[in-house]
Write a protein that holds these residues in place. Structure first.
Motif, PDB file in Angstrom:
ATOM      1  N   ASN A 124       0.862  -1.214  -0.177  1.00 38.15           N
ATOM      2  CA  ASN A 124      -0.274  -0.028  -0.021  1.00 38.15           C
ATOM      3  C   ASN A 124       1.001   1.627  -0.393  1.00 38.15           C
ATOM      4  O   ASN A 124       0.490   2.221  -0.651  1.00 38.15           O
ATOM      5  CB  ASN A 124      -0.993  -0.045   0.867  1.00 38.15           C
ATOM      6  N   VAL A 127       1.293   1.480  -3.659  1.00 39.99           N
ATOM      7  CA  VAL A 127       0.023   1.666  -3.874  1.00 39.99           C
ATOM      8  C   VAL A 127      -0.262   4.309  -3.965  1.00 39.99           C
ATOM      9  O   VAL A 127       0.101   4.857  -4.984  1.00 39.99           O
ATOM     10  CB  VAL A 127      -1.026   1.675  -3.774  1.00 39.99           C
ATOM     11  N   TRP A 128       0.186   3.820  -2.668  1.00 35.30           N
ATOM     12  CA  TRP A 128       0.454   5.459  -2.293  1.00 35.30           C
ATOM     13  C   TRP A 128       1.789   6.090  -3.242  1.00 35.30           C
ATOM     14  O   TRP A 128       1.014   7.508  -3.341  1.00 35.30           O
ATOM     15  CB  TRP A 128       1.032   5.618  -0.974  1.00 35.30           C
ATOM     16  N   CYS A 144      -4.940   6.258   1.673  1.00 34.50           N
ATOM     17  CA  CYS A 144      -4.786   4.916   1.700  1.00 34.50           C
ATOM     18  C   CYS A 144      -4.144   3.793   2.321  1.00 34.50           C
ATOM     19  O   CYS A 144      -5.106   2.997   1.931  1.00 34.50           O
ATOM     20  CB  CYS A 144      -2.715   5.007   0.580  1.00 34.50           C
ATOM     21  N   TYR A 145      -3.956   4.021   3.063  1.00 29.58           N
ATOM     22  CA  TYR A 145      -3.719   2.715   3.782  1.00 29.58           C
ATOM     23  C   TYR A 145      -5.410   2.317   4.628  1.00 29.58           C
ATOM     24  O   TYR A 145      -5.014   1.291   4.682  1.00 29.58           O
ATOM     25  CB  TYR A 145      -2.810   2.874   5.196  1.00 29.58           C
ATOM     26  N   ALA A 148      -7.094   0.525   1.775  1.00 30.42           N
ATOM     27  CA  ALA A 148      -6.590  -0.579   1.842  1.00 30.42           C
ATOM     28  C   ALA A 148      -7.907  -1.474   3.271  1.00 30.42           C
ATOM     29  O   ALA A 148      -7.040  -3.021   2.790  1.00 30.42           O
ATOM     30  CB  ALA A 148      -5.735  -0.837   1.605  1.00 30.42           C
TER      31      ALA A 148
END
Length: 187
Positions: A124, A127-128, A144-145, A148
C-alpha cells in the motif's frame, strides 16, 4: 537435502501458486505462506528464494497478461506494482529465515501474521507512491492505508489458511514418510 524432498517442497509451492489461478477474493493469495514455507524447509536458502519467486513470477505473468490483454498490446513481464509486491515477498522471506529456523505452530502463526502485515504496509505504500488517487502527503498516505483496510482481512485469511495447508500438509507427509523429512543432520 534429498532430491525427493527438494521436489516435494517445490511441489507444495507450485500447488499453492497454482491456486492463484482459481477464482478468489482480492488479496486471498498464498504469497506470504510460500515465502515462509520456502525459508523454513529448503536447506539451501538460495532455493528458498528462487523457487517461490519463479513460481510467483510465472503465475503473475499468466494472470497479468490474461487480465490486461484487452488494454495493452504486447506482453507484460511485470505488473505496475511488482517492485513493491516482490519487495514485500523478499521481506517476508527474511522474516521466515529468522523466525522459522525451528518450525512450530506458534512460529508459523506469528510468521503468517507478520507476512500479512509486511505485505499490507509495503504494497500500500507502493500504491500511495504510484497512484494519482492519493496526494503525496501524510494525509494521502493515511487515506491510502485506510482505503486498503477492507482488503487486509483477505490477506490475513490467505496467509493463515495457506500456511496451515502448506506447513500442516508437509509435516503430515514427512511424519508419515520419515525418509522425506528435511531434518538437517549435517547442519
Amino acid at each position: 537435502m534429498k532430491r525427493t524432498t527438494f521436489y516435494l517442497i517445490s511441489g507444495f509451492i507450485l500447488f499453492a501458486v497454482l491456486s492463484r489461478l482459481l477464482p478468489h477474493a482480492y488479496n486471498f493469495t498464498p504469497l506470504g505462506a510460500i515465502a515462509l514455507f520456502g525459508m523454513a524447509y529448503f536447506k539451501d536458502k538460495k532455493w528458498a528464494l528462487i523457487i517461490p519467486l519463479a513460481a510467483l513470477w510465472a503465475s503473475d505473468l499468466f494472470l497479468n497478461n490474461m487480465r490486461y490483454a484487452e488494454y495493452y498490446e504486447g506482453f507484460a513481464w511485470f505488473s505496475s506494482g511488482a517492485l513493491f509486491i516482490y519487495g514485500s515477498f523478499a521481506m517476508i522471506a527474511v522474516l521466515g529465515y529468522y523466525l522459522l529456523r525451528k518450525v512450530s505452530f506458534g512460529r508459523v502463526l506469528g510468521g503468517a501474521l507478520g507476512a500479512s502485515t509486511i505485505f499490507f504496509v509495503i504494497s500500500n505504500f507502493g500504491v500511495w507512491l504510484s497512484s494519482p488517487m492519493y496526494p503525496l502527503t501524510l494525509e494521502g498516505l493515511a487515506m491510502c492505508y485506510t482505503a486498503a483496510v477492507p482488503f487486509f482481512h483477505y490477506t490475513l485469511a490467505g496467509d493463515l489458511i495457506y500456511s496451515g495447508v502448506l506447513f500442516g500438509g508437509f509435516e503430515y507427509i514427512t511424519r508419515r514418510y520419515p525418509t522425506l523429512s528435511p531434518v538437517f543432520q549435517d547442519s
